[in-house]
Design a protein around this motif. Structure first.
Motif, mmCIF file in Angstrom:
data_model
loop_
_atom_site.group_PDB
_atom_site.id
_atom_site.type_symbol
_atom_site.label_atom_id
_atom_site.label_comp_id
_atom_site.label_asym_id
_atom_site.label_seq_id
_atom_site.Cartn_x
_atom_site.Cartn_y
_atom_site.Cartn_z
ATOM 1 N N PHE A 1 0.850 -1.196 0.000
ATOM 2 C CA PHE A 1 0.000 0.000 0.000
ATOM 3 C C PHE A 1 0.888 1.249 0.000
ATOM 4 O O PHE A 1 0.699 2.177 -0.800
ATOM 5 C CB PHE A 1 -0.894 -0.043 1.250
ATOM 6 N N TYR A 2 1.865 1.230 0.871
ATOM 7 C CA TYR A 2 2.783 2.368 0.992
ATOM 8 C C TYR A 2 3.562 2.576 -0.312
ATOM 9 O O TYR A 2 3.705 3.705 -0.791
ATOM 10 C CB TYR A 2 3.752 2.116 2.164
ATOM 11 N N ASP A 3 4.050 1.473 -0.876
ATOM 12 C CA ASP A 3 4.828 1.572 -2.120
ATOM 13 C C ASP A 3 3.978 2.178 -3.240
ATOM 14 O O ASP A 3 4.453 3.009 -4.020
ATOM 15 C CB ASP A 3 5.344 0.194 -2.550
ATOM 16 N N GLU A 4 2.730 1.759 -3.313
ATOM 17 C CA GLU A 4 1.856 2.267 -4.370
ATOM 18 C C GLU A 4 1.548 3.749 -4.145
ATOM 19 O O GLU A 4 1.501 4.538 -5.075
ATOM 20 C CB GLU A 4 0.551 1.446 -4.397
ATOM 21 N N LEU A 5 1.371 4.080 -2.863
ATOM 22 C CA LEU A 5 1.082 5.465 -2.485
ATOM 23 C C LEU A 5 2.224 6.392 -2.905
ATOM 24 O O LEU A 5 2.005 7.503 -3.380
ATOM 25 C CB LEU A 5 0.919 5.502 -0.961
ATOM 26 N N GLN A 6 3.443 5.920 -2.705
ATOM 27 C CA GLN A 6 4.619 6.743 -2.993
ATOM 28 C C GLN A 6 5.022 6.662 -4.463
ATOM 29 O O GLN A 6 5.759 7.507 -4.953
ATOM 30 C CB GLN A 6 5.815 6.278 -2.131
ATOM 31 N N GLY A 7 4.575 5.612 -5.143
ATOM 32 C CA GLY A 7 5.020 5.389 -6.524
ATOM 33 C C GLY A 7 4.203 6.200 -7.517
ATOM 34 O O GLY A 7 3.282 6.934 -7.166
ATOM 35 N N GLY A 8 4.538 6.035 -8.772
ATOM 36 C CA GLY A 8 3.904 6.818 -9.836
ATOM 37 C C GLY A 8 2.450 6.468 -10.080
ATOM 38 O O GLY A 8 1.739 7.215 -10.757
ATOM 39 N N LYS A 9 1.986 5.355 -9.541
ATOM 40 C CA LYS A 9 0.593 4.963 -9.757
ATOM 41 C C LYS A 9 -0.319 5.379 -8.603
ATOM 42 O O LYS A 9 -1.482 5.011 -8.553
ATOM 43 C CB LYS A 9 0.500 3.454 -9.970
ATOM 44 N N GLY A 10 0.257 6.124 -7.626
ATOM 45 C CA GLY A 10 -0.549 6.556 -6.491
ATOM 46 C C GLY A 10 -1.407 7.744 -6.840
ATOM 47 O O GLY A 10 -1.293 8.270 -7.956
ATOM 48 N N PRO A 11 -2.247 8.249 -5.942
ATOM 49 C CA PRO A 11 -2.525 7.642 -4.640
ATOM 50 C C PRO A 11 -3.334 6.342 -4.760
ATOM 51 O O PRO A 11 -3.523 5.842 -5.851
ATOM 52 C CB PRO A 11 -3.322 8.729 -3.919
ATOM 53 N N VAL A 12 -3.796 5.908 -3.614
ATOM 54 C CA VAL A 12 -4.516 4.638 -3.553
ATOM 55 C C VAL A 12 -5.997 4.933 -3.294
ATOM 56 O O VAL A 12 -6.321 5.922 -2.637
ATOM 57 C CB VAL A 12 -3.902 3.750 -2.447
ATOM 58 N N TYR A 13 -6.844 4.098 -3.820
ATOM 59 C CA TYR A 13 -8.286 4.344 -3.734
ATOM 60 C C TYR A 13 -9.054 3.111 -3.254
ATOM 61 O O TYR A 13 -8.613 1.974 -3.449
ATOM 62 C CB TYR A 13 -8.835 4.721 -5.113
ATOM 63 N N LEU A 14 -10.222 3.396 -2.674
ATOM 64 C CA LEU A 14 -11.207 2.336 -2.425
ATOM 65 C C LEU A 14 -12.105 2.303 -3.649
ATOM 66 O O LEU A 14 -12.714 3.309 -4.021
ATOM 67 C CB LEU A 14 -12.028 2.674 -1.171
ATOM 68 N N LYS A 15 -12.185 1.150 -4.274
ATOM 69 C CA LYS A 15 -12.976 1.055 -5.513
ATOM 70 C C LYS A 15 -14.257 0.262 -5.285
ATOM 71 O O LYS A 15 -14.229 -0.914 -4.947
ATOM 72 C CB LYS A 15 -12.140 0.396 -6.609
ATOM 73 N N LEU A 16 -15.368 0.959 -5.422
ATOM 74 C CA LEU A 16 -16.687 0.321 -5.290
ATOM 75 C C LEU A 16 -17.573 0.658 -6.484
ATOM 76 O O LEU A 16 -18.672 0.124 -6.603
ATOM 77 C CB LEU A 16 -17.399 0.823 -4.014
#
Lengths: 582, 80
Positions: free
Chosen positions: A289-304
């Motif tokens: 989660f942290y890696d994705e948040l910091q990486g180029g594909k961030g931020p992170v989302y809840l998908k519903l």
């Protein structure tokens, strides 16, 4: 109200239970049932009616071991693997064997659990291997149901008293020193046994919103259990294994693996792609989660937003009403709707909480700490990943064992000098004409926690933290100032938070390896099973500072095969040896 | 070293027309886990509950348990 009064009362009881949230009430009920003659006192800093992590209720049981869905062996194995092997299994295994009885007991209190058309428990799969998640359709009634039982069992309830230090004597626990949060009057409770159920250290890190009380944990859970155990000389285990959880950005609600996950929701990156195999909260998952948040594909989302209307409505019904009832207001204010867009997520502030990690006061399978007569259960004891049902079940173990323990002992003698010294310490901020208010001491401590202790952990940063914490401690001890009894409670909490921050730094420095994914990611060190496949035990040293030792992990009750050990290690979608979540 | 008087908006709002603190009700004050609510006497001599300390977890027992629906819990401005 709130005027500072001078007063000191002493009472005696057989069993003192500190904390009336989840573990505490169950401990009280079980102790009283086992020994109806026992004088059981349940004490809380707030009001037992609405105190603790489940103040407004809970959405479900995250870790129920129900015959037909999971076995105690399977659960023990799962938690051992999820906790990177550092686990005395006896406590987990006993929990897994007996939690079903507790579910039935809660059911008899009027707390309902979701059942299918056939009347069977409707258990959902969220974890990597087994099936343990049981929704609670009327989870908002938990505290009321518990309170009814406490009244019926004639448990003596003392509200609005904050325990500040434990008393010990003759090599065992002797009671606790408490202070009234609205008058600053002291209450010394002599007890043959003391059960601590004081919850997480939830006000350790500062949430991203910057609001001191916008924490993931109930903000009244400021870590008194950890601090009191430490000052009394008890051992605390694996404090470097922080709690860090995935949350809605700026809001302290979970994302949420346990509610939305079983209904088809998941964690996605900015491109809407799933990137973790299993949303179950573990250190390894948080690292991804942290890696994705910091990486180029961030931020992170809840998908519903790919789900059907009725599914989203059901998720809202649960997430917005029970555990976090303001959540609907939050989304309304932001103009966000699960149906229309993904919801931005972030990681929580750090804390200590065995409910989701493994850090806590060291206990065995009877909830006994390293001090005779002293017990701990729930989020503050080190039974890993034990959640609400773990608090209930381990609280029950503590209550039953304490009821036996008191039969053979009288009150231990203690040194009255300890009470005098504690009164002087507690009241110091009331004796000054001006100075630094507790909220500034607290804000500074927690801002330093974020700056220097949040993983990835770096040695030089943690050393800076230790130096700065000492400066804050000097300021606190020489210059903290309060104007009323309420502020005095906050001052005592600020002191607790600083104790916990110092323990977090010291424990993280001691374990010179990386383990538990993000929770203890020490960037300069690799995982090192040869030297660190062990518990770390922190105690208060002779010099008044944290002392450390290694302690062997007890031989497993349930063996883990070599090829199972890494089931939680590869959480990223597409990694070769991963086990699919569905 | 005097203390500053910095203003702050608070999340818990009490409708004092509905509040029955005057009749001795203290439910919201009693249930708050953070103990941030208090009763105050207004200019007209009547009593009402209000949020005295800006230390709210917006957890809602005060709103849920109020017998007259006088209490509304908003999100603190910093996070809304």
């Amino acid at each position: 109200m709130d005027e500072i009064l001078d007063g000191l009362t002493q009472i005696d009881c057989d069993i003192l239970i500190i904390g009336g949230g989840t573990a505490g009430p169950m401990a009280a009920l079980k102790a009283k049932r086992k020994n109806p003659e026992a004088n059981v006192v349940l004490l809380d800093k707030a009001n037992v009616k609405r105190s603790g992590a489940i103040s407004m209720g809970m959405d479900g049981l995250n870790n129920s071991v129900i015959p037909g869905y999971a076995t105690p062996e399977q659960y023990t194995k799962e938690i051992t693997i999820a906790n990177d092997g550092i686990c005395d299994q006896a406590a987990v295994y006993r929990y897994a064997q007996e939690c079903y009885g507790i579910i039935q007991e809660l059911d008899s209190f009027g707390i309902r659990f979701q059942k299918d058309q056939n009347g069977e428990y409707d258990v959902k799969k969220v974890h990597h291997i087994g099936t343990y998640v049981l929704p609670m359709p009327n989870g908002d009634t938990v505290k009321k149901a518990l309170y009814r039982q406490l009244r019926k069992a004639r448990i003596n309830i003392i509200n609005r008293f904050m325990a500040t230090r434990l008393l010990t004597g003759e090599g065992r626990v002797a009671g606790a020193i408490c202070v009234n949060t609205r008058s600053a009057e002291f209450l010394v409770v002599r007890a043959k046994a003391v059960i601590m159920g004081l919850g997480a250290a939830g006000r350790l890190g500062l949430p991203t919103s910057g609001y001191l009380y916008g924490t993931y944990e109930n903000a009244s859970n400021s870590g008194e259990g950890y601090a009191m155990a430490y000052h009394a000389g008890a051992g605390l285990a694996n404090l470097e294994c922080y709690q860090i959880n995935p949350l809605i950005k700026d809001y302290n609600g979970p994302a949420c693996a346990y509610v939305a996950g079983p209904m088809g929701g998941y964690t996605a990156n900015a491109q809407g792609e799933r990137f973790i195999e299993c949303d179950y909260w573990s250190g390894q998952m948080m690292q991804e989660f942290y890696d994705e948040l910091q990486g180029g594909k961030g931020p992170v989302y809840l998908k519903l937003n790919h789900l059907a209307e009725e599914t989203v409505a059901e998720i809202e019904r649960v997430l917005h009403i029970v555990e976090r009832p303001t959540r609907g207001h939050f989304h309304e204010g932001r103009g966000t709707d699960y149906r229309k867009q993904m919801i931005e997520m972030h990681i929580s502030e750090i804390g200590f909480c065995s409910g989701h990690s493994a850090s806590g006061v060291f206990v065995d399978e009877h909830a006994r700490t390293t001090i005779p007569g002293l017990y701990a259960a729930g989020d503050m004891a080190n039974v890993p990943h034990n959640y609400m049902l773990g608090a209930f079940t381990n609280g029950a173990f503590a209550g039953m064992d304490a009821a036996v323990f008191i039969a053979d002992v009288d009150h231990a003698n203690f040194d009255m000098g300890e009470v005098d010294a504690e009164r002087t310490r507690v009241l110091a901020p009331t004796k000054r004409d001006d100075g630094i208010p507790p909220n500034q001491i607290e804000y500074k401590t927690r801002r330093l926690v974020n700056d220097y202790l949040q993983p990835p952990k770096v040695t030089a940063k943690m050393e800076l933290a230790q130096k700065r914490f000492e400066e804050v401690r000097d300021d606190m001890e020489s210059g903290m100032f309060v104007r009323d009894a309420h502020e005095l409670m906050r001052a005592l909490e600020a002191s607790t938070i600083l104790d916990c921050a110092e323990m977090a730094a010291a424990a993280s420095m001691y374990r010179t390896e990386s383990r538990w994914g993000l929770y203890h990611n020490r960037v300069e060190y690799e995982r090192d099973d040869e030297n660190w496949f062990c518990h770390t035990i922190l105690t208060k040293g002779e010099d008044g500072k944290p002392a450390h030792k290694k302690q062997d992990v007890k031989p497993y009750v349930v063996e883990i095969a070599e090829d199972e050990k890494d089931a939680y290690a590869n959480q990223r979608v597409g990694s070769s040896s991963s086990v699919a979540a569905e | 070293m005097p203390l500053a008087q910095t203003a702050t908006t608070v999340p818990v709002v009490v409708n004092d027309d509905l509040c029955i603190a005057d009749k001795g009700c203290t439910v919201c004050v009693d249930v708050c886990p953070l103990d941030v609510l208090r009763i105050v006497e207004k200019e007209d001599g009547k009593k009402t509950a209000y949020m005295k300390y800006d230390e709210c977890w917006y957890c809602m027992p005060c709103e849920a348990d109020c017998p007259t629906d006088a209490v509304t819990v908003n999100l603190p401005y910093l996070l809304k």
